[in-house]
Motif scaffolding. Structure first.
Motif, PDB file in Angstrom:
ATOM      1  N   GLY A   1      19.050   8.438 -19.505  1.00  0.00           N
ATOM      2  CA  GLY A   1      19.130   6.806 -19.183  1.00  0.00           C
ATOM      3  C   GLY A   1      18.556   5.859 -20.263  1.00  0.00           C
ATOM      4  N   GLN A   2      18.961   4.415 -20.019  1.00  0.00           N
ATOM      5  CA  GLN A   2      18.501   3.868 -20.873  1.00  0.00           C
ATOM      6  C   GLN A   2      16.608   3.188 -20.866  1.00  0.00           C
ATOM      7  N   PHE A   3      16.937   2.595 -21.584  1.00  0.00           N
ATOM      8  CA  PHE A   3      14.970   1.871 -21.598  1.00  0.00           C
ATOM      9  C   PHE A   3      13.745   3.300 -21.674  1.00  0.00           C
ATOM     10  N   ASP A   4      13.116   2.850 -22.590  1.00  0.00           N
ATOM     11  CA  ASP A   4      11.271   3.888 -22.520  1.00  0.00           C
ATOM     12  C   ASP A   4      10.848   3.978 -21.194  1.00  0.00           C
ATOM     13  N   LEU A   5      11.248   4.410 -20.857  1.00  0.00           N
ATOM     14  CA  LEU A   5       9.767   4.334 -19.536  1.00  0.00           C
ATOM     15  C   LEU A   5       8.423   5.531 -19.813  1.00  0.00           C
ATOM     16  N   SER A   6       8.276   5.784 -20.729  1.00  0.00           N
ATOM     17  CA  SER A   6       7.066   6.122 -20.850  1.00  0.00           C
ATOM     18  C   SER A   6       6.118   5.787 -22.061  1.00  0.00           C
ATOM     19  N   THR A   7       7.042   4.233 -22.891  1.00  0.00           N
ATOM     20  CA  THR A   7       6.172   3.248 -23.599  1.00  0.00           C
ATOM     21  C   THR A   7       5.943   1.700 -22.883  1.00  0.00           C
ATOM     22  N   ALA A   8       7.190   2.226 -21.114  1.00  0.00           N
ATOM     23  CA  ALA A   8       7.037   1.189 -20.396  1.00  0.00           C
ATOM     24  C   ALA A   8       5.503   1.660 -19.835  1.00  0.00           C
ATOM     25  N   TYR A   9       5.339   2.949 -18.911  1.00  0.00           N
ATOM     26  CA  TYR A   9       4.404   2.917 -17.792  1.00  0.00           C
ATOM     27  C   TYR A   9       2.882   3.388 -18.703  1.00  0.00           C
ATOM     28  N   ARG A  10       2.509   3.584 -19.636  1.00  0.00           N
ATOM     29  CA  ARG A  10       1.489   4.823 -20.376  1.00  0.00           C
ATOM     30  C   ARG A  10       0.810   3.614 -20.788  1.00  0.00           C
ATOM     31  N   TYR A  11       0.456   2.264 -20.735  1.00  0.00           N
ATOM     32  CA  TYR A  11      -0.842   1.863 -20.741  1.00  0.00           C
ATOM     33  C   TYR A  11      -1.528   1.641 -19.066  1.00  0.00           C
ATOM     34  N   LEU A  12      -0.482   2.186 -18.222  1.00  0.00           N
ATOM     35  CA  LEU A  12      -1.224   1.704 -16.921  1.00  0.00           C
ATOM     36  C   LEU A  12      -1.511   3.402 -15.653  1.00  0.00           C
ATOM     37  N   SER A  13      -2.191   3.640 -15.555  1.00  0.00           N
ATOM     38  CA  SER A  13      -2.677   4.519 -15.063  1.00  0.00           C
ATOM     39  C   SER A  13      -2.438   4.670 -13.574  1.00  0.00           C
ATOM     40  N   GLU A  14      -2.653   3.798 -12.882  1.00  0.00           N
ATOM     41  CA  GLU A  14      -2.745   3.402 -11.764  1.00  0.00           C
ATOM     42  C   GLU A  14      -2.193   1.512 -11.110  1.00  0.00           C
ATOM     43  N   ALA A  15      -1.295   1.477 -10.879  1.00  0.00           N
ATOM     44  CA  ALA A  15      -0.698   0.494 -10.592  1.00  0.00           C
ATOM     45  C   ALA A  15       0.162   0.481  -9.497  1.00  0.00           C
ATOM     46  N   ASN A  16      -0.438  -0.654  -8.044  1.00  0.00           N
ATOM     47  CA  ASN A  16       0.187  -0.159  -6.618  1.00  0.00           C
ATOM     48  C   ASN A  16      -0.900  -1.019  -5.748  1.00  0.00           C
ATOM     49  N   ALA A  17       0.270  -1.603  -5.193  1.00  0.00           N
ATOM     50  CA  ALA A  17       0.326  -3.094  -3.834  1.00  0.00           C
ATOM     51  C   ALA A  17       0.620  -2.581  -2.391  1.00  0.00           C
ATOM     52  N   GLY A  18       0.215  -3.169  -1.357  1.00  0.00           N
ATOM     53  CA  GLY A  18       0.494  -2.849  -0.004  1.00  0.00           C
ATOM     54  C   GLY A  18      -0.164  -2.974   0.567  1.00  0.00           C
ATOM     55  N   TYR A  19      -0.035  -3.404   2.045  1.00  0.00           N
ATOM     56  CA  TYR A  19      -0.139  -3.561   3.184  1.00  0.00           C
ATOM     57  C   TYR A  19      -1.542  -2.945   4.248  1.00  0.00           C
TER      58      TYR A  19
END
Length: 464
Positions: A143-161
Motif C-alpha cells: 500500500g501507500q505511505f512509507d510506514l518504516s519512515t513514519a514509525y522508525r524513530y519511535l521505539s515505544e508510543a502508547n497510551a491507555g487507561y
C-alpha cells in the motif's frame, strides 16, 4: 410540660449520640476501605527483580515526578569481527550494524506520563537501530505511505487507561515492546550484548492493542491484538493475536510464556504462523554477607517452537502435496554472577536455532539481500535464498564482563562466536561491493558470505 421537655432533650441527646457513634463507625469503615485500597499490593513490588535478564536493573528512577517518569538511554559500541569485512557491514544482528567502527546504536529519550488513571509512554529511537530493526519489516511495502519512515524513530508510543480491578488492569494502544525471546530491546537491561538467535530472530515490538490483567501482585495475563509479527502494518488482511503470561511467585524465580498466531507472509493469506516462547529464570544463590565477593548467581533458560503452514509449506513435516517443512525450533541458556558489591558482572551462555524455510532468519544486507528494495524494487544479483525448505541451522556462544559503577552506567566487554550450516556472515570481501565503499553492486560482484565469525564487542550503556 417539664416531663415533655425532658423527653425531647433526652431524645435529642440519644439521637445525637447515636448519630455520632454511627458517623464514627462509618468513618472507621471508610478508613478501612481506604486502607484496603492503599495497601493493595502493587504488581511485582514485593521483591527486588533487578537481577533478571531482560529487566531494568535500576533500583530507583532518577527522573521521577508526580506526573512524569523520564527515561534516557544511550548505547555506544565498538565491534570487531575476525573476518574484517572491507565494507564494515555486520550481517545477522539487530544489536550491531557497523564493524570496526565506533557506533551509536541507540539514543532514546522520553518517559511515562501518569495522571489519575490515564497513562502514556513515549520513547524515541535514534541511532543505527532506527534503520536495522525497521528494515526487517516487509509489511511496509504493502500500500501507500512509507510506514518504516513514519514509525522508525519511535521505539515505544502508547497510551491507555488503568482500571482499579483485581490488582489493576491496563488497556493500552500503540507501539509497545514484545519481549519474546526474553532479552530486552534495550541492552542496558540484558546480561549479554549480542542476543542469541532465539531472541535476535524474534520480534522486538508490536503495533496494536494490549490488555495487562494483573490477577494478583505475582501474576500477569496480557492478551494482544496486533498488526502482525514485528510489523508496522499488516502483511495480509488479518491481524495477529497472542499474549503473555508472567508469573513471579517469589523473588528468586520467574516463569514467562509468550504465544502468537497470525498470517505474516506477504501475498499468502493462507499461510498461518504459530509461535510459542517460554522462559524460566532462577536466582539460586544470594549472599547475605556484605563482605562476600560473590553476591548472587542466576541462570535463564528459554525455548521457542513455531511453524508456518499452508500456501506451499507444511509446518513440522514435509508432504509431497502440501509442501516442505517450515518451522522454527530454538533454545538458549545463560548464567550470570554478580560480584564486588554489585559492581562486577560475568555472564556466559549461548544457544541454537533450526529454521527450515528461513522465514525468521535475518537476511544479509547489500547484494546478498533477497528482498526487493522499497524504492527500486530490485534485489541483489546474488541473493541469499529464502525458499520453502531451505535449511538453516546455527549456534552461538559468548562470554561477557560488565563493570557497573552504579545502577545507571555499564561498561561491557564481550566475545561471541556464531556459526551457521550455510555461508551467512559477512566475510572479508563484504556484502555490498568490491571496493567496500559503494552500496550498489558493481559488475559481477559476489557477496562474500562465510559460515562463522568471532566478534569482540566493547560497549558503553547509560540508562537514567
Amino acid at each position: 410540660m417539664k416531663k415533655l421537655l425532658l423527653s425531647i432533650v433526652l431524645g435529642i441527646s440519644i439521637t445525637t449520640a447515636y448519630s455520632q457513634d454511627q458517623a464514627t463507625a462509618l468513618k472507621k469503615d471508610s478508613a478501612k476501605v481506604k486502607d484496603t485500597v492503599k495497601t493493595k499490593p502493587e504488581p511485582f513490588a514485593f521483591g527486588d527483580f533487578t537481577w533478571l535478564n531482560g529487566n531494568d536493573r535500576r533500583h530507583k528512577a532518577l527522573l521521577d515526578t508526580k506526573y512524569f517518569t523520564g527515561r534516557f538511554l544511550l548505547d555506544f559500541n565498538y565491534t570487531a569481527s575476525n573476518n574484517n569485512p572491507v565494507d564494515h557491514t555486520v550481517v545477522g544482528s539487530t544489536a550491531l550494524a557497523r564493524d570496526h567502527e565506533f557506533e551509536i546504536s541507540t539514543v532514546a529519550f522520553g518517559g511515562d506520563f501518569h495522571y489519575d488513571n490515564v497513562r502514556a509512554s513515549v520513547l524515541t529511537q535514534f541511532g543505527t537501530r532506527a534503520t536495522v530493526v525497521p528494515r526487517n519489516d516487509l509489511s511496509v511495502t504493502r500500500g501507500q505511505f512509507d510506514l518504516s519512515t513514519a514509525y522508525r524513530y519511535l521505539s515505544e508510543a502508547n497510551a491507555g487507561y488503568h482500571f482499579n480491578v483485581l490488582n489493576g488492569i491496563n488497556v493500552d494502544a500503540g507501539i509497545f515492546m514484545s519481549y519474546i525471546g526474553l532479552f530486552s530491546y534495550y541492552n542496558a537491561e540484558n546480561w549479554a550484548y549480542q542476543p542469541s538467535f532465539t531472541s535476535d530472530n524474534t520480534p522486538w515490538f508490536f503495533n496494536g492493542v494490549r490488555v495487562q490483567i494483573f490477577v494478583s501482585d505475582k501474576l500477569k495475563i496480557e492478551p494482544w491484538l496486533i498488526n502482525g509479527w514485528q510489523s508496522y502494518g499488516m502483511f495480509n488482511s488479518r491481524p495477529g493475536v497472542g499474549g503473555q503470561i508472567l508469573w513471579r511467585p517469589v523473588e528468586w524465580f520467574q516463569a514467562l510464556s509468550n504465544n502468537y498466531y497470525g498470517a505474516d507472509t506477504q501475498d499468502k493469506p493462507g499461510r498461518k504462523r504459530f509461535h510459542t516462547d517460554n522462559s524460566v529464570e532462577v536466582r539460586y544463590y544470594k549472599s547475605n554477607n556484605k563482605n562476600s565477593f560473590v553476591n548472587s548467581a542466576a541462570f535463564s533458560i528459554t525455548g521457542d517452537l513455531g511453524d508456518e503452514k499452508g500456501d506451499g509449506v507444511n509446518g513440522f513435516t514435509s508432504d509431497p502435496v502440501k509442501g516442505p517443512a517450515q518451522y522454527f525450533a530454538s533454545a538458549m541458556l545463560y548464567h550470570r554472577m554478580v560480584m564486588a558489591k554489585g559492581h562486577l558482572g560475568w555472564t556466559f551462555g549461548g544457544g541454537f536455532m533450526n529454521n527450515p524455510g528461513r522465514y525468521l532468519v535475518l537476511y544479509p544486507t547489500g547484494d546478498a539481500n533477497p528482498i526487493p528494495a522499497i524504492n527500486t524494487g530490485a534485489v541483489g544479483t546474488h541473493p541469499f535464498s529464502a525458499n520453502p525448505g531451505d535449511k538453516f541451522k546455527a549456534y552461538d556462544y559468548s562470554t561477557t564482563i560488565d563493570l557497573m559503577p552504579n545502577d545507571y552506567l555499564t561498561f561491557r566487554l564481550e566475545a561471541v562466536h556464531r556459526h551457521a550450516n550455510v555461508p551467512y556472515f559477512a566475510g572479508h570481501g563484504g556484502v555490498t561491493s568490491p571496493d567496500g565503499y559503494n552500496t550498489t553492486p558493481v559488475g559481477t560482484f559476489t557477496p562474500d558470505l562465510v559460515n562463522s565469525e568471532t566478534r569482540f564487542i566493547a560497549a558503553l550503556l547509560v540508562r537514567f
